[in-house]
Design a protein around this motif. Structure first.
Motif, PDB file in Angstrom:
ATOM      1  N   LYS B 157       0.710   0.141   4.895  1.00 47.09           N
ATOM      2  CA  LYS B 157       1.154   1.361   3.450  1.00 47.09           C
ATOM      3  C   LYS B 157      -0.548   1.683   2.779  1.00 47.09           C
ATOM      4  N   GLU B 161       0.916   5.854   0.111  1.00 46.59           N
ATOM      5  CA  GLU B 161       2.108   6.062   0.835  1.00 46.59           C
ATOM      6  C   GLU B 161       3.240   4.924  -0.704  1.00 46.59           C
ATOM      7  N   LEU B 165       6.377   5.104  -2.045  1.00 48.33           N
ATOM      8  CA  LEU B 165       7.527   4.653  -2.606  1.00 48.33           C
ATOM      9  C   LEU B 165       7.788   3.573  -4.267  1.00 48.33           C
ATOM     10  N   TYR B 248       8.519   9.767   1.514  1.00 47.88           N
ATOM     11  CA  TYR B 248       9.647   8.340   1.348  1.00 47.88           C
ATOM     12  C   TYR B 248      10.281   7.681   0.741  1.00 47.88           C
ATOM     13  N   GLY B 324       9.500   2.828   4.867  1.00 47.38           N
ATOM     14  CA  GLY B 324       8.480   4.068   4.394  1.00 47.38           C
ATOM     15  C   GLY B 324       8.997   5.136   4.911  1.00 47.38           C
TER      16      GLY B 324
END
Lengths: 389, 389
Positions: B157, B161, B165, B248, B324
């Motif tokens: 990631k 990302e 998350l 995500y 993810g």
């Protein structure tokens, strides 16, 4: 109103019919993953995840039907309607190879080693990871799609299924009526879409599935995703929404014109003309529905009316799709599909006309093919609706 | 707080990396359907329906990457980030065979007829109807799974990302805190689950994905579906919820004990013991996370602690899964998976102990593997939480 439910005994009947059809098609087994076919045959609904869940329906006479599930889902699997007698639940452990497990289940049921299995059909929605895995564990088998044997029985809705589809349709009607009749100007499409989602659930849906809100030029994109565009007076909005209620789908489209209460911002003359053509085309296609007519002939009726008015190239999709445990399923009303409609088919009739960069419109209802013609499940009016917004 | 987004230019980088990996694996092309791989490579998100959408990524040097979509979805497809330069959009008509269309696209890109294509990889979630159709239109090709070449890059990631998350995790934290701290006694599990769904969206999720609310004996069924059981004082509730935020996933589990304010209805002594074992096992497994440790070793840490306390047979699932663009993805923390964890892996750590027919508990956090050890994205306390309900 009490919501209809599918009686438990019906799953055994459906399984028996599916086995007979599969045997007739020369298959050794149906292999059915999480999704509509599994809900139809066993009443089992689960999240479609990476762990294998598979209903193994062998055609060998007297062989057991086995629902293979990860061990951690044993409790819900054993509580599904078909597990009350028609189906045995078998669980695989986290460290086992589920593909080999299925091979062993199938071998035991058919009395032949897995490598000697000749032909299986897998549910159309099965993930590639499972399809390729099963192709490895059944190396001698020809693979085909389960819809080939299940489509006929899934198409013919029984009275409980029609009752659920009708309840879903009426709920969706109420949502469109409320949203289109409420405030629109100054809101984003996404905000209106969020309201649609909430109202679908508030009106009885288990889950909202789609919420197309296409305003102004976005109305000309059939599968537009609701955006941050702000709705203004003097433009149309295509509202195409649906969800699942008691496991069955709703799907309705209405196109409204927002005028903000100002006559000068009323429907553009070309939109009025386009909508009238569309309205007539949709009504004609609905009226054409009867047992025995080819699916493509209903499409042709809508297309002929739109083409005669000069909008043929702007009607860029098929006229409709079946609906039931899936929002899109057989039969498809599309050129090339010559199969006849039959009593208790349920499907959408939804022509559209799209002038790219300007505006578009679509009208969609769910229709059941009755003995004597169409039965409309949606009841919301279809005339051009000019709203204040 | 402004939500992070993935810069458009990153899709070209991801595609280049994927093409190189696919070429290195001897593939002629990657064929990627609607789902997480398509969102990752092209930023294109669409409904997974029966009409084929497929990103065709040939490995031939200089060949174009083509996003094949049904014509009625041309507008949203052309608006996806990768279509700004990295990808060409090609549309098929309703009456065309999309499988033959893909064959022609691939043939043109690779300079060989479709029947001469040797090896392709399809996205793991591609529907069987598409897999079998592609196998027919590419009859000479060996089919494998795209995850083999994409998993490494999707696992790692980037900062954007991880930020998404984290935002998803914090939102889910707030939902659990609110729901568990509110009224519970006298409500059905399904009613609490409905509140969870609403709050996940209200806290910023695009969509709720799952809403396990397992009370009393239902707490011992890991994938329990929220039911009409009415929650009472004197029992635990497993709350395992999540959804997608900015594309995500969130996924958190907390187990609370409801006592109704009456000490006599406080936690059962065995539950207190079980929970303490679980709490320590989860903490030990989280603490074991570091670059280079085998995924199965983290599972073993949790399992050893639980087994030492005598609950080994009651921990019936793996310790965790990657997260993810999908709620469940690589890496899986399960016995048999010897691959090492690496920096920027994101995954759940979620041991559970289940005493069938009595009660169970699970504690789950999302963890990112940092250079120096675990980075916890969830912040909600993990100690036994006795609520009034």
């Amino acid at each position: 109103m009490t919501r209809p439910t599918i009686p438990h005994g019906r799953y055994a009947q459906r399984l028996a019919q599916a086995r007979a059809a599969a045997a007739g098609a020369g298959l050794d087994a149906l292999l059915v993953g999480v999704g509509a076919d599994l809900a139809y045959l066993a009443g089992y609904v689960a999240q479609p995840l990476e762990r294998l869940t598979l209903l193994v329906v062998p055609t060998a006479p007297g062989s057991p039907v086995t629902l293979v599930v990860p061990r951690l889902e044993a409790t819900p699997a054993r509580a599904c309607p078909a597990a009350a007698g028609a189906v045995t639940v078998a669980t695989w452990e986290e460290t086992e190879d589920p593909m080999a497990f299925v091979g062993a289940v199938l071998a035991a049921a058919s009395g032949r080693p897995a490598r000697a299995i000749d032909a299986v059909a897998v549910s159309d929605g099965l993930r590639a990871s499972f399809v390729l895995g099963l192709q490895r564990s059944l190396p001698g088998a020809r693979f085909s799609l389960a819809s080939v044997v299940l489509r006929r029985q899934r198409r013919r809705k029984d009275d409980d299924e029609v009752a659920l589809l009708r309840e879903a349709a009426r709920a969706a009607d109420r949502v469109v009526a409320h949203v289109a009749g409420g405030r629109l100007i100054g809101r984003t499409e996404a905000d209106v879409a969020a309201e649609v989602r909430e109202r679908l659930v508030a009106e009885g849906h288990d889950q909202a599935e789609f919420w197309i809100v296409g305003s102004g030029p976005n109305s000309a994109s059939p599968h537009h995703d609701a955006s941050d565009r702000v709705i203004r007076a003097g433009e149309p909005i295509v509202i195409d929404i649906g969800g699942m209620l008691g496991g069955y789908g709703s799907d309705i489209t209405r196109t409204v014109w927002v005028d903000g209460g100002e006559p000068a911002l009323g429907p553009h003359p070309e939109f009025v003309r386009l909508y009238a053509v569309l309205r007539d085309a949709q009504a004609a296609a609905v009226a054409a529905v009867r047992p025995g007519i080819a699916a493509e002939a209903v499409d042709a009726v809508a297309r002929a009316a739109i083409t005669a008015a000069g909008y043929g190239p702007s009607f860029i999709h098929r006229t409709g799709h079946g609906i039931g445990l899936e929002t899109h399923e057989d039969p498809y009303l599309v050129a090339g599909n010559a199969e006849p409609l039959a009593v208790a088919d349920a499907f959408s009739v939804e022509p559209g006309i799209y002038l790219e960069g300007r505006f578009g419109a679509r009208i969609e209802d769910i229709v059941v093919c009755g003995e004597d013609g169409p039965i409309l499940l949606n009841e919301l009016p279809r005339d051009l609706w000019v709203v204040r917004g």
